[in-house]
Enzyme design. Sequence first.
Site, PDB file in Angstrom:
ATOM      1  N   GLU A 162       3.913  -7.845  -7.519  1.00 51.50           N
ATOM      2  CA  GLU A 162       2.902  -8.416  -8.431  1.00 51.50           C
ATOM      3  C   GLU A 162       3.387  -9.639  -9.200  1.00 51.50           C
ATOM      4  O   GLU A 162       3.337  -9.671 -10.424  1.00 51.50           O
ATOM      5  CB  GLU A 162       2.399  -7.340  -9.393  1.00 51.50           C
ATOM      6  CG  GLU A 162       1.781  -6.160  -8.661  1.00 51.50           C
ATOM      7  CD  GLU A 162       1.361  -5.013  -9.588  1.00 51.50           C
ATOM      8  OE1 GLU A 162       1.425  -5.164 -10.814  1.00 51.50           O
ATOM      9  OE2 GLU A 162       0.956  -3.960  -9.060  1.00 51.50           O
ATOM     10  N   ASN A 203       5.068  -7.448  -2.370  1.00 51.12           N
ATOM     11  CA  ASN A 203       3.922  -6.551  -2.540  1.00 51.12           C
ATOM     12  C   ASN A 203       3.016  -7.020  -3.682  1.00 51.12           C
ATOM     13  O   ASN A 203       3.504  -7.376  -4.763  1.00 51.12           O
ATOM     14  CB  ASN A 203       4.477  -5.147  -2.876  1.00 51.12           C
ATOM     15  CG  ASN A 203       3.447  -4.041  -2.782  1.00 51.12           C
ATOM     16  OD1 ASN A 203       2.768  -3.905  -1.766  1.00 51.12           O
ATOM     17  ND2 ASN A 203       3.318  -3.243  -3.839  1.00 51.12           N
ATOM     18  N   HIS A 239      -6.065  -1.442  -3.730  1.00 46.21           N
ATOM     19  CA  HIS A 239      -6.774  -0.554  -4.657  1.00 46.21           C
ATOM     20  C   HIS A 239      -8.200  -1.112  -4.681  1.00 46.21           C
ATOM     21  O   HIS A 239      -8.515  -2.009  -5.468  1.00 46.21           O
ATOM     22  CB  HIS A 239      -6.145  -0.619  -6.052  1.00 46.21           C
ATOM     23  CG  HIS A 239      -4.736  -0.114  -6.072  1.00 46.21           C
ATOM     24  ND1 HIS A 239      -4.438   1.208  -5.855  1.00 46.21           N
ATOM     25  CD2 HIS A 239      -3.556  -0.752  -6.260  1.00 46.21           C
ATOM     26  CE1 HIS A 239      -3.121   1.370  -5.927  1.00 46.21           C
ATOM     27  NE2 HIS A 239      -2.566   0.199  -6.165  1.00 46.21           N
ATOM     28  N   GLU A 267      -0.776   0.668  -0.891  1.00 45.34           N
ATOM     29  CA  GLU A 267      -1.177   1.543  -2.003  1.00 45.34           C
ATOM     30  C   GLU A 267      -2.669   1.867  -1.906  1.00 45.34           C
ATOM     31  O   GLU A 267      -3.385   1.882  -2.920  1.00 45.34           O
ATOM     32  CB  GLU A 267      -0.873   0.874  -3.354  1.00 45.34           C
ATOM     33  CG  GLU A 267       0.570   0.431  -3.502  1.00 45.34           C
ATOM     34  CD  GLU A 267       0.927  -0.115  -4.892  1.00 45.34           C
ATOM     35  OE1 GLU A 267       0.122   0.040  -5.838  1.00 45.34           O
ATOM     36  OE2 GLU A 267       2.010  -0.697  -5.016  1.00 45.34           O
ATOM     37  N   ASP A 269      -6.293   3.028  -2.001  1.00 48.19           N
ATOM     38  CA  ASP A 269      -7.233   4.010  -2.547  1.00 48.19           C
ATOM     39  C   ASP A 269      -8.584   3.309  -2.671  1.00 48.19           C
ATOM     40  O   ASP A 269      -8.647   2.078  -2.772  1.00 48.19           O
ATOM     41  CB  ASP A 269      -6.784   4.660  -3.873  1.00 48.19           C
ATOM     42  CG  ASP A 269      -6.254   3.710  -4.927  1.00 48.19           C
ATOM     43  OD1 ASP A 269      -6.749   2.557  -5.016  1.00 48.19           O
ATOM     44  OD2 ASP A 269      -5.355   4.107  -5.683  1.00 48.19           O
TER      45      ASP A 269
END
Length: 355
Positions: A162, A203, A239, A267, A269
């Site tokens: 990030e 990432n 996400h 990650e 979701d």
Amino acid sequence: MKKIFFSIIAISFFIAACSKKSSTGGGAVTPPTVIDTSMYTMMPFAVGASVNINLMQNNTKYNSVVKKEYNSITAENAMKFGALHPSANTYNWTDADYLINFAQLNNKRVHGHTLIWYTSLPSWVTNFVGDSAAWENLLKTHIQTVVTHFKGKVVSWDVVNEDFEDTGVPRNSIWRQKLGNDYVARCFQYANQADPDALLFYNDYGHEYSAAKRTAIIAMLNDFKARGIPVHGIGMQFHITVGQSDANISAAINTAASTGLKVHISELDIRLNASAVQGLAYTNAMGVQQAARYKYVVKTYKAIPASQQFGITTWNVGDADSWIPGWQGAPDWPLPFDANYLRKPAYAAIIDGAK
Ligand code: 9MR
């Protein structure tokens, strides 16, 4: 719609029921043999979950679902800076080593998350006073101590996490403030020196909703490749919301693949309650809509070159374990398993999307 629903149900439980009359003719019936599937055995690339160590140790259902369904694991928190390196001269390996041991016993790949991030830092780092050489030493020592500890056990690392704002501007993190813009490249070099076999990833989140951000990330990675900085992969967190469009999902995945690097959906979701409605209740219709998004993500990912498919990792296992409700301040059900670790429609959709 009906068709999708029924094929999901059909794949969810592959039941071979072979009931035969006993040859003695006594009327005894052999109970049906239930052949249950395991997600990773049905997938052409690695499928993982991030895991919570406390749940791994204290919740047998959780532990057995992780063991059964996935062949890759990421520590949700146990390998972050603050967890591993709580004070300048103390490293705490206990939880992360538990995970490594679990992975070795059960033949799982471990992806390391994350060496350098702007947050989840211990106060000894945020309060650290030193010149640029002292900061450089802090950065290098942390990266190399951690990578060396897990050498040969962790196959890949999120080296930096990030580092960009959604606008595409580099984040004004403590690391950039102390070490200058090119510290990211040096993080990759330090990690590579400590374990030349580890696959090194950058990432980040937001590839799907911010073209400016993904363009900036891709430009940085292409620049690293041109300069010979050791980078092997791009992690896209994903996400995402159930309303996210096909076009945005495809643009993110295909742009990442255009770098030629390995691509990790790291990650994943898919939240159902992005407008944070209080008291919302889960319905099967919501689960079916969510399954269609999961399927689209997997299908699009499956279409990139196989050599670039590092895998897809969901961010935790069951809905009750997800970070989303806490962050959103409202209920949600973003994962392929429900709170009782029963498979939701998304589970079969993942397998379906990879066909
Ligand atoms: O899910 C993680 C949560 O338990 C932690 O409190 C939080 C802060 O360390 O990090 C969460 O995981 C984040 C991941 O490390 C990086 N990408 C965003 C994830 C969700 O916030």
